[in-house]
Scaffold this active site. Structure first.
Site: not given
Length: 258
Positions: A12, A14, A208
Site C-alpha cells: 500500500d 498511504d 496499514d
C-alpha cells in the site's frame, strides 16, 4: 503464522510508504532494496484521481523513487477488469484523469449515450448534474461499477465524501449496487499479480489497514504484513476475526527480508 519465501511484493502507499506527503522512515530504502535486488513489486492504491505517472512524481518529491509502471491504482484495476468483461466497450465515467486515462488506454470509449457501464471514481468536485446523469443511465440499463468503496478521503480541511459515499447515493436512487473493483476486493490483488507475473504463494502484501489491505491479501492467498505506521493501532488487531501473517512496526523492518 506462515513464513514463506517471498519473491514478489505488493505494498500500500498511504500509511506504509508516505504519510501526509512525507516519506515514512525506511520506505525509500525498502523500495531501493527491491529495485536493486530485481524483485518484482507494485505499489497499490485505491486512489483513482491520479495517473500512475502523477503518483510516481508525488512519491519522488517525498524521496521515494518508484517507476510509474510499478504503481497499480484502483482506476487501472477497474479498466483492466472492464476490458476483460466487455472488450472495447463504452462507459460514462465520473472521475478525474486517473480514471479516464486508464479507460482510454484499455480501449474504452467515453460516452453519455447508452454506455455499457457507468463507472464511478473519485473526484474533488462531484457534480450533481453528473450524478443525475449516472442515475438515469443506470436506470436505463447501464451496469454500475465503482473503483473503490472508500466513503471519505483526506483533505487539509478535513474528510471529503469519496467514491463509496457517492455510490451509496446512486444506489439509493436506482436500487442498484455497484461492483467495487478496488480494495478490499481481492480482484485488485489478482490483477496486480497478473501484471507482474507473480504467484500468490510467493507474494507478500504490506498494508496499514486490517479492513482493506490485510483482509484482501488473505483472500487473495498472500503472505500479509501489517505495519503500524498508518490507520491500525496495535490494540485494534485482535478486534478483527482474521489476523495478518505478521505485524511489524514499519516497512523499515522488512528491508532484511528482501
Amino acid at each position: 503464522m506462515t513464513d514463506r519465501q517471498i519473491e514478489c511484493w505488493l505494498t500500500d502507499m498511504d500509511g506504509v510508504l508516505v504519510h501526509e506527503g512525507q516519506a515514512i522512515p525506511g520506505a525509500s530504502e525498502f523500495i531501493a532494496t527491491l529495485r536493486d535486488a530485481g524483485r518484482p513489486f507494485l505499489v497499490l492504491t485505491n486512489n483513482s484521481i491520479f495517473t500512475a505517472r502523477d503518483l510516481a512524481a508525488r512519491l519522488s518529491r517525498s524521496g521515494i523513487e518508484v517507476p510509474e509502471e510499478a504503481i497499480w491504482t484502483s482506476a487501472l484495476a477497474t479498466a483492466t477488469f472492464l476490458a476483460d468483461q466487455v472488450p472495447n466497450g463504452s462507459a460514462y465515467a465520473i472521475g478525474e484523469a486517473g480514471l479516464t486515462t486508464a479507460l482510454h488506454a484499455a480501449g474504452y470509449t467515453l460516452t453519455e449515450t447508452d454506455p455499457d457501464y457507468v463507472v464511478l471514481g473519485e473526484t474533488r468536485t462531484y457534480s450533481f448534474e453528473a450524478i443525475t446523469k449516472a442515475i438515469r443511465l443506470i436506470k436505463g440499463g447501464a451496469r454500475f461499477i465503482a473503483t473503490n468503496p472508500d466513503t471519505t478521503g483526506p483533505s487539509t480541511e478535513g474528510p471529503l465524501p469519496a467514491t463509496g459515499a457517492v455510490a451509496a447515493m446512486i444506489t439509493a436512487a436506482t436500487g442498484r449496487s455497484p461492483y467495487y473493483v478496488g480494495k478490499p476486493n481481492p480482484m485488485m490483488f489478482r490483477s496486480a499479480l497478473n501484471r507482474i507475473d507473480a504467484h500468490s504463494e510467493t507474494t507478500a502484501m504490506i498494508g496499514d489497514r486490517m479492513d482493506t489491505d490485510v483482509v484482501a491479501g488473505i483472500e487473495a492467498g498472500l503472505e500479509t504484513f501489517l505495519v503500524l505506521t498508518g490507520s491500525t493501532a496495535p490494540e485494534e488487531v485482535d478486534h478483527h476475526p482474521f489476523r495478518p501473517s505478521h505485524v511489524v512496526d514499519s516497512i523499515a523492518d522488512l528491508i532484511p527480508r528482501v
